[in-house]
Write an enzyme that holds these catalytic residues in place. Structure first.
Site, PDB file in Angstrom:
ATOM      1  CD  GLU A 105      -2.652  -1.435  -0.091  1.00  0.00           C
ATOM      2  OE1 GLU A 105      -2.867  -0.481  -0.872  1.00  0.00           O
ATOM      3  OE2 GLU A 105      -2.977  -2.609  -0.362  1.00  0.00           O
ATOM      4  CG  HIS A 158      -1.097   0.986  -4.502  1.00  0.00           C
ATOM      5  ND1 HIS A 158      -1.040   0.811  -5.864  1.00  0.00           N
ATOM      6  CD2 HIS A 158      -1.610  -0.179  -4.005  1.00  0.00           C
ATOM      7  CE1 HIS A 158      -1.489  -0.403  -6.175  1.00  0.00           C
ATOM      8  NE2 HIS A 158      -1.839  -1.026  -5.059  1.00  0.00           N
TER       9      HIS A 158
HETATM   10 ZN   LIG Z   1      -2.591  -2.984  -4.801  1.00  0.00          ZN
END
Ligand SMILES: [Zn+2]
Length: 676
Positions: free
Chosen positions: A469, A472
């Site tokens: 995460e 991202h």
């Molecule tokens: Zn992902």
């Protein structure tokens, strides 16, 4: 008092004023924001000047800003901290949004202007980013029904509004079903095999609910360790059946009908727009741009992992038999014996690793990694309003103290939070009137919490999830585009997991772990021996997990390449779609589709394969780091410039090529997974 959505935000960095936003603000603000946005659209279509990029595409890009600040708050809250009234508001607002979006794409005057610009895009002096934006807008209009005949438009509108409602309902049902079931134990003997920390968490859960004994839930931090460690086979069976039958129990929260409706409507839309099926329609702008390419990719991987998957399964079966399981091995045995076999082979398991990964240290280490790679600094700021006391906020700066983003973290499970982990944003990056508007990025997770006696200690899987995460987030934080709808993670679905999965690689690197992983009690550095085993064990059961992921990919493609509705029921359809990757005996009453929120709720329809696709990309990208040094500043700078900053402003193939110097190759992935 003025509705907070409709006034300037005088909060630090103009972040959302969560402390002022009340449930009663959403609907009236949305209605007013819609009105405003319609006026903005009207100004474009009534403009007497000939259509230009600036007076049409760029102006359209900037329309509806107040609306998007409302919806980003609403839908983020609906995922991370929801309740009945927020769910009702989301249900009330989403058809309004669908209607508005239809009003835009089905507006003939607007489409005419966009078509003109699209047709002339090669004869004007547009930048390459502007050209991509024109192409993307044109495609959105086409997929939004702009090319439809007048008589088809009403039906098109009806379908998209209904689809928006159904997707929300689908996710709501899964959340309700996750929350509504618990395993309540009162006999200490039933805790056999469970590690102390897990038992303690279950006891706190019971106290929270005013119950005696221990309560286990279907949320990951409770469910996963239970399946890994409980020696009570019948209880594991009970847990697994409860988990895997969510939203498929024939009650009010059953998703079967929703699936049928969603699939039928998606197919109808695809047909109206002239495509064979939904996958055909969606895949057009992906790296794998046709169902055939996706199918071939899945099949190739299937062949590559077939041997390893069967080997993993057979090993586990033998191991289970040697350890007293005389019965046929079942789904609820997999995690339990896997964990034991892994322990035997590599002398490693979650309980050994967890003490080295206290959440607080992990966060610090990940921030530090971002510093080493990209020169980022995170500074805690307690004055930024948050939607829950557990949420924390940071200011993020780049080299030379350039402000890059606000970063929110929300780590632990709550009743009102969806399962899993995700990165999201409250504002996206863009350049406006010469100003670089920086983004507000957030990660939301369901990590194991602290107990009375110990801090939050992450499992290895949670560590990689955090890195994922955060990857991202870096895509969101570092982006440097001109247009919001191309910035950050607004890239092709099968490219978006590259930055995230890329970061997961660091979890296996001694050079990184050595810099921070220490035992939370003794302060002892993570032993080399453990890191070595961690690395060796990284290919453990990879054949089997590859099969599982492929199974989901096949299921997703099966639903979305339908050209007629299936006459079988959902179970039979699913069984057939997943049959070749299924190694366990089928259990009636269990169903993946009914809880497959990625494809029926979120945006992964005909896109689940993208995880594997991006694994090929990330393994290949990380290979270069391994060759040149995992902290190599030159390579990191190139990854930043060519991938992380670019968002969707260039074609993903080209971005990858610029970074890697060639097209992606699959070898690094096969090697990393131990498939060759
Ligand atoms: Zn992902």
């Amino acid at each position: 008092m003025l509705n907070p959505f409709l006034k300037e935000w005088d909060t630090p960095f103009n972040t959302p004023p969560f402390d002022e936003i009340k449930t009663e603000h959403y609907v009236p603000a949305t209605i007013e924001a819609l009105e405003l946005a319609r006026k903005e659209i009207n100004n474009i279509t009534e403009n007497p000047d000939l259509p230009t990029f600036e007076n049409t595409i760029a102006t359209l890009e900037n329309a509806g800003q107040i609306l998007s600040r409302i919806t980003s708050v609403l839908f983020n809250i609906n995922s991370a901290e929801t309740n009945k009234s927020i769910q009702d508001i989301a249900q009330e607002i989403s058809p309004l949004l669908a209607r508005f979006s239809n009003d835009i794409t089905l507006n003939p005057k607007l489409f005419e202007r966009i078509s003109k610009i699209f047709e002339n895009k090669d004869n004007t002096d547009l930048t390459s980013e502007q050209k991509i934006l024109v192409e993307r807008k044109y495609r959105n209009f086409m997929l939004g029904g702009a090319g439809l005949e007048e008589h088809e438009r009403a039906r098109f509108r009806e379908i998209s509004e209904e689809l928006a409602r159904l997707s929300l309902k689908f996710e709501e049902n899964v959340l309700n079903e996750t929350n509504s079931w618990v395993l309540h134990l009162t006999d200490e003997a039933d805790l056999a095999g469970l590690p102390e920390g897990i038992v303690e968490a279950a006891a706190s859960e019971a106290v929270k609910r005013n119950k005696e004994g221990w309560i286990f839930t279907l949320h990951f931090p409770s469910y996963i360790p239970f399946m890994q460690y409980s020696e009570r086979r019948n209880l594991r069976e009970k847990m697994l059946k409860a988990y895997s039958s969510r939203a498929f129990r024939g009650n009010n929260f059953d998703n079967s009908d929703n699936i049928r409706k969603i699939i039928a409507l998606r197919l109808e839309v695809a047909r109206m727009l002239g495509f064979r099926n939904y996958a055909d329609m969606t895949l057009g702008d992906r790296m794998a741009d046709s169902p055939e390419k996706v199918q071939k990719f899945l099949e190739d991987l299937y062949k590559a992992s077939d041997h390893a998957a069967h080997r993993d399964f057979k090993n586990l079966k033998t191991f289970a038999a040697e350890h007293g399981n005389n019965d046929e091995i079942q789904r609820w045995d997999w995690s339990f014996y896997s964990e034991k076999l892994k322990k035997e082979l590599y002398d490693i398991d979650d309980e050994i690793l967890k003490p080295y990964f206290p959440l607080e240290k992990v966060e610090e280490a990940i921030f530090h990694l971002a510093n080493r790679l990209y020169g980022l600094t995170f500074i805690k700021n307690d004055t930024i309003p948050v939607y829950h006391p557990e949420v924390r906020t940071f200011e993020c700066y780049g080299r030379d103290n350039i402000f890059l983003a606000i970063f929110y973290t929300d780590y632990h499970p709550r009743e009102g939070k969806n399962g899993g982990a995700w990165m999201t944003s409250y504002r996206d990056q863009k350049k406006e009137n010469g100003k670089n508007v920086r983004p507000f990025i957030s990660i939301v997770a369901n990590f194991t919490g602290a107990t009375r006696t110990r801090p939050s200690l992450l499992t290895f899987n949670e560590l990689t999830t955090f890195l994922h995460e955060f990857g991202h987030s870096l895509h969101g934080i570092l982006t440097n585009c001109t247009y919001e709808s191309l910035s950050g993670t607004s890239v092709a679905r099968d490219f978006v997991e590259l930055p995230s999965q890329f970061m997961e690689n660091f979890a296996y690197e001694k050079e990184w772990l050595d810099t921070w992983a220490k035992h939370y009690l003794t302060g002892e550095k993570i032993p080399d021996e453990i890191i070595k085993k961690l690395k060796e064990s990284s290919t453990f059961n990879e054949g089997y997990s590859c099969f599982r992921q492929l199974g989901f990919g096949f299921l997703d493609m099966a639903w979305h390449t339908l050209t007629d509705l299936p006459d079988q029921d959902i179970s039979a359809f699913e069984l057939k779609a997943m049959s070749k990757t299924e190694l366990f005996p089928a259990i009636p009453g269990l169903n993946m589709s009914a809880q497959f929120t990625h494809i029926f709720g979120g945006g992964y329809a005909a896109g689940y394969y993208g995880y594997k696709w991006a694994e090929v990309l990330d393994a290949d990208a990380f290979e270069l780091f391994k060759e040149q040094g995992i902290f190599n500043p030159v390579i990191a700078e190139s990854f930043r410039k060519n991938i992380l900053e670019k968002g969707g402003s260039e074609k993903p193939q080209e971005l990858f090529r610029k970074f890697r110097g060639r097209d992606p190759e699959i070898e690094a992935f096969l090697k990393r997974s131990g498939l060759i």
